[in-house]
Scaffold this motif. Structure first.
Motif, PDB file in Angstrom:
ATOM      1  N   CYS A  34      43.717  -0.818   5.760  1.00 44.17           N
ATOM      2  CA  CYS A  34      43.625  -1.548   7.027  1.00 44.17           C
ATOM      3  C   CYS A  34      44.687  -1.057   8.019  1.00 44.17           C
ATOM      4  CB  CYS A  34      43.791  -3.042   6.785  1.00 44.17           C
ATOM      5  SG  CYS A  34      42.393  -3.809   5.943  1.00 44.17           S
ATOM      6  N   ALA A  38      43.922   0.670  11.627  1.00 38.09           N
ATOM      7  CA  ALA A  38      44.481   0.140  12.872  1.00 38.09           C
ATOM      8  C   ALA A  38      45.149   1.235  13.690  1.00 38.09           C
ATOM      9  CB  ALA A  38      45.481  -0.969  12.556  1.00 38.09           C
ATOM     10  N   GLY A  52      49.902  -1.590  12.748  1.00 36.09           N
ATOM     11  CA  GLY A  52      49.306  -0.775  11.691  1.00 36.09           C
ATOM     12  C   GLY A  52      50.352  -0.108  10.816  1.00 36.09           C
ATOM     13  N   GLN A  55      51.838  -2.700   8.586  1.00 39.27           N
ATOM     14  CA  GLN A  55      50.828  -3.041   7.596  1.00 39.27           C
ATOM     15  C   GLN A  55      50.774  -1.980   6.494  1.00 39.27           C
ATOM     16  OE1 GLN A  55      47.102  -3.815   9.505  1.00 39.27           O
ATOM     17  NE2 GLN A  55      46.412  -5.249   7.927  1.00 39.27           N
ATOM     18  N   ASN A 198      45.208 -10.327   5.851  1.00 36.61           N
ATOM     19  CA  ASN A 198      45.178  -8.916   6.198  1.00 36.61           C
ATOM     20  C   ASN A 198      44.045  -8.615   7.178  1.00 36.61           C
ATOM     21  OD1 ASN A 198      46.227  -6.179   5.628  1.00 36.61           O
ATOM     22  ND2 ASN A 198      44.161  -5.827   4.864  1.00 36.61           N
ATOM     23  N   SER A 199      42.905  -9.280   6.977  1.00 36.29           N
ATOM     24  CA  SER A 199      41.774  -9.091   7.896  1.00 36.29           C
ATOM     25  C   SER A 199      42.121  -9.590   9.293  1.00 36.29           C
ATOM     26  CB  SER A 199      40.543  -9.842   7.365  1.00 36.29           C
ATOM     27  OG  SER A 199      40.151  -9.333   6.106  1.00 36.29           O
ATOM     28  N   LEU A 202      44.371  -7.017  10.893  1.00 36.11           N
ATOM     29  CA  LEU A 202      43.586  -5.845  11.297  1.00 36.11           C
ATOM     30  C   LEU A 202      42.782  -6.141  12.560  1.00 36.11           C
ATOM     31  CD1 LEU A 202      42.468  -3.013  10.782  1.00 36.11           C
ATOM     32  CD2 LEU A 202      40.737  -4.049   9.298  1.00 36.11           C
TER      33      LEU A 202
END
Length: 253
Positions: A34, A38, A52, A55, A198-199, A202
């Protein structure tokens, strides 16, 4: 059935460590993917690149933690097997052991083997299946789940002698009362919570700059994921409390 011993619970927790490690690696890989998406989709904007990148870094740390956990699991299992092998050899030499007739449940003829006298193999009351009056005092037990028959060992005189003992390496999983099924529920909730959070992260990165609808959807995803993580912490605390209670009860025995 008797409550599980401390050794059995530790063996079960070692197995659970493997599951947790695999879950951690899987979640970490998802977070990394993810983060890369991103950065690659909206790499021209500073904020999404920062999101991103963070992440991706977090995903790498999660994967590393899972790898460390898996390595720890392998080390614990190896030590466990070595301890079983050492104990089996001691039993073969007659240390805190006695001869017992092992009923092989019809798969083969009964076996005369050495078993420990600490109560982990011999039941409270066992009978004798020996028809020889000279061996009438030899107890007989069935090879029940949780036991393992180890052959190829030698006694002090160099004679081959089988050994029957508790199988902590890959025997039935047993936890203290109250730990099951919350141990797996904790991992499930943690995985789902991390996935939703996490979704949401993203979605924020790839939809930047944000509008009202994106903010609403991200809040819903993040809020639901946060609720799952909160539930995971509650079930995890319940597992820990049950483990601590079981340890205290056994320490008082």
């Amino acid at each position: 059935m008797d409550p599980p011993s401390e050794e059995e619970v530790k063996s079960a927790l070692t197995g659970l460590l493997k599951v947790a490690s695999v879950v951690s690696i899987s979640v970490g890989v998802l977070v990394i993917i993810c983060g890369v998406i991103a950065v690659s989709v909206v790499g021209g904007l500073t904020t999404p690149v920062i999101i991103g990148s963070v992440q991706t870094a977090v995903g790498v740390l999660i994967v590393i933690a899972g790898g460390i956990g898996h390595s720890k699991h392998k080390t614990l299992r190896r030590r466990q097997w070595e301890a079983m092998a050492t104990r089996a050899q001691e039993l073969a030499l007659g240390k805190a052991a006695q001869r017992t007739i092992i009923d092989m449940l019809g798969f083969s003829a009964p076996v005369l083997a050495m078993v420990p006298t600490d109560g982990t193999v011999l039941e409270a009351t066992v009978g004798s299946s020996s028809k020889d009056t000279r061996e009438s005092t030899i107890p007989s037990i069935k090879l029940r789940p949780g036991l393992v028959l180890i052959e190829g060992l030698k006694d002090a005189d160099g004679r081959a002698v089988p050994v029957c003992m508790r199988n902590l390496h890959d025997g039935p999983v047993r936890f203290y009362p109250g730990m099951s099924p919350y141990h797996f529920l904790t991992l499930l909730l943690l995985t789902l919570g991390m996935t939703f959070v996490n979704s949401a992260i993203l979605a924020i990165a790839v939809s930047f700059p944000l509008d009202a609808s994106v903010v609403t959807n991200c809040e819903a995803l993040g809020g639901f994921g946060g609720a799952l993580l909160l539930l995971a912490s509650c079930t995890g605390y319940r597992v820990y409390s049950a483990y601590a209670k079981g340890r205290r009860q056994q320490d008082r025995v």
